[in-house]
Motif scaffolding. Structure first.
Motif, PDB file in Angstrom:
ATOM      1  N   ASP A  49       0.881  -1.167   0.000  1.00 24.22           N
ATOM      2  CA  ASP A  49       0.000   0.000   0.000  1.00 24.22           C
ATOM      3  C   ASP A  49       0.912   1.209   0.000  1.00 24.22           C
ATOM      4  N   GLU A  50       0.964   1.918  -1.112  1.00 32.92           N
ATOM      5  CA  GLU A  50       1.873   3.053  -1.226  1.00 32.92           C
ATOM      6  C   GLU A  50       1.326   4.077  -2.207  1.00 32.92           C
ATOM      7  N   VAL A  51       1.937   5.243  -2.185  1.00 30.24           N
ATOM      8  CA  VAL A  51       1.631   6.275  -3.173  1.00 30.24           C
ATOM      9  C   VAL A  51       2.791   6.284  -4.161  1.00 30.24           C
ATOM     10  N   TYR A  52       2.452   6.082  -5.434  1.00 29.80           N
ATOM     11  CA  TYR A  52       3.446   6.051  -6.503  1.00 29.80           C
ATOM     12  C   TYR A  52       3.048   7.101  -7.528  1.00 29.80           C
ATOM     13  N   LYS A  53       3.912   8.092  -7.721  1.00 28.50           N
ATOM     14  CA  LYS A  53       3.668   9.189  -8.659  1.00 28.50           C
ATOM     15  C   LYS A  53       2.305   9.840  -8.431  1.00 28.50           C
ATOM     16  N   GLY A  54       1.963  10.010  -7.152  1.00 29.01           N
ATOM     17  CA  GLY A  54       0.714  10.672  -6.784  1.00 29.01           C
ATOM     18  C   GLY A  54      -0.516   9.789  -6.829  1.00 29.01           C
ATOM     19  N   ARG A  55      -0.361   8.516  -7.131  1.00 28.70           N
ATOM     20  CA  ARG A  55      -1.490   7.591  -7.209  1.00 28.70           C
ATOM     21  C   ARG A  55      -1.336   6.542  -6.105  1.00 28.70           C
ATOM     22  N   ARG A  56      -2.435   6.195  -5.480  1.00 26.76           N
ATOM     23  CA  ARG A  56      -2.390   5.175  -4.431  1.00 26.76           C
ATOM     24  C   ARG A  56      -2.510   3.803  -5.087  1.00 26.76           C
ATOM     25  N   ILE A  57      -1.493   2.984  -4.882  1.00 22.06           N
ATOM     26  CA  ILE A  57      -1.534   1.609  -5.395  1.00 22.06           C
ATOM     27  C   ILE A  57      -1.536   0.656  -4.217  1.00 22.06           C
ATOM     28  N   GLN A  58      -2.341  -0.387  -4.324  1.00 23.25           N
ATOM     29  CA  GLN A  58      -2.484  -1.372  -3.261  1.00 23.25           C
ATOM     30  C   GLN A  58      -2.535  -2.765  -3.873  1.00 23.25           C
ATOM     31  N   GLY A  59      -2.048  -3.721  -3.125  1.00 18.75           N
ATOM     32  CA  GLY A  59      -2.144  -5.108  -3.552  1.00 18.75           C
ATOM     33  C   GLY A  59      -2.213  -6.002  -2.339  1.00 18.75           C
ATOM     34  N   ARG A  60      -3.004  -7.062  -2.457  1.00 16.89           N
ATOM     35  CA  ARG A  60      -3.163  -7.992  -1.334  1.00 16.89           C
ATOM     36  C   ARG A  60      -3.757  -9.302  -1.841  1.00 16.89           C
ATOM     37  N   PRO A  61      -3.532 -10.357  -1.082  1.00 18.73           N
ATOM     38  CA  PRO A  61      -4.199 -11.607  -1.442  1.00 18.73           C
ATOM     39  C   PRO A  61      -5.708 -11.389  -1.456  1.00 18.73           C
ATOM     40  N   ALA A  62      -6.368 -11.934  -2.452  1.00 19.91           N
ATOM     41  CA  ALA A  62      -7.807 -11.724  -2.601  1.00 19.91           C
ATOM     42  C   ALA A  62      -8.574 -12.881  -1.982  1.00 19.91           C
ATOM     43  N   VAL A  79      -5.114  -6.170  -7.102  1.00 19.98           N
ATOM     44  CA  VAL A  79      -4.335  -4.940  -7.192  1.00 19.98           C
ATOM     45  C   VAL A  79      -5.298  -3.793  -7.476  1.00 19.98           C
ATOM     46  N   PHE A  80      -5.064  -2.648  -6.843  1.00 21.94           N
ATOM     47  CA  PHE A  80      -5.930  -1.483  -7.012  1.00 21.94           C
ATOM     48  C   PHE A  80      -5.100  -0.239  -7.297  1.00 21.94           C
ATOM     49  N   VAL A  81      -5.623   0.617  -8.168  1.00 22.68           N
ATOM     50  CA  VAL A  81      -5.041   1.934  -8.433  1.00 22.68           C
ATOM     51  C   VAL A  81      -6.115   2.949  -8.083  1.00 22.68           C
ATOM     52  N   ASP A  82      -5.868   3.770  -7.086  1.00 21.81           N
ATOM     53  CA  ASP A  82      -6.839   4.741  -6.596  1.00 21.81           C
ATOM     54  C   ASP A  82      -8.182   4.090  -6.283  1.00 21.81           C
ATOM     55  N   GLY A  83      -8.153   2.885  -5.718  1.00 21.19           N
ATOM     56  CA  GLY A  83      -9.364   2.198  -5.299  1.00 21.19           C
ATOM     57  C   GLY A  83     -10.071   1.412  -6.392  1.00 21.19           C
ATOM     58  N   VAL A  84      -9.616   1.507  -7.627  1.00 15.69           N
ATOM     59  CA  VAL A  84     -10.216   0.767  -8.738  1.00 15.69           C
ATOM     60  C   VAL A  84      -9.368  -0.465  -9.006  1.00 15.69           C
TER      61      VAL A  84
END
Length: 131
Positions: A49-62, A79-84
């Motif tokens: 869960d981090e901010v990369y180039k101003g975008r929040r990216i997240q990843g986790r086991p589903a 995996v999510f980019v800004d919640g999508v």
């Protein structure tokens, strides 16, 4: 004892070259992964869960595997980019691709999220249709 024929020598040389290439490719994939990108165990990438180039990216086991019903394409990883949700897929060689960077395999889901952000160039990620 049969003599070493030209065909047998070339076949042996080709097999040795193929084995060396496979070993070199595996080493190259390992060398590109940074400690923060390395999976915690084989087949199970770490959450991020981090901010990369101003975008929040997240990843986790589903849990439940997202829209493919558990582990089909993304290996049970979301995996999510800004919640999508960013549709990701694990290849047979262990590399990852996304719907955004389908022809550029990367070593981890985090790298797939970062590549997607780079490719989006500020555009919003649209939800991937499930039907």
């Amino acid at each position: 004892m049969p003599e070493l024929s030209r065909r047998r020598a070339l076949t042996t040389a080709a097999a040795l070259a193929a084995a060396a290439t496979t070993t070199g490719t595996a080493a190259a994939h390992s060398a590109h992964a940074t400690p923060s990108d390395s999976p915690g165990s084989p087949g199970s990438p770490d959450s991020f869960d981090e901010v990369y180039k101003g975008r929040r990216i997240q990843g986790r086991p589903a849990a439940g595997g997202g829209h493919h019903g558990g582990g089909h394409h993304g290996g049970g990883y979301a995996v999510f980019v800004d919640g999508v949700e960013l549709h990701v897929m694990r290849n047979a060689d262990g590399s990852w691709i996304s719907v955004i960077s389908h022809y550029a395999p990367v070593p981890t889901p985090r790298a797939a999220a970062r590549a997607a952000v780079d490719e989006l160039q500020g555009a919003q990620l649209l939800p991937f249709p499930t039907n």
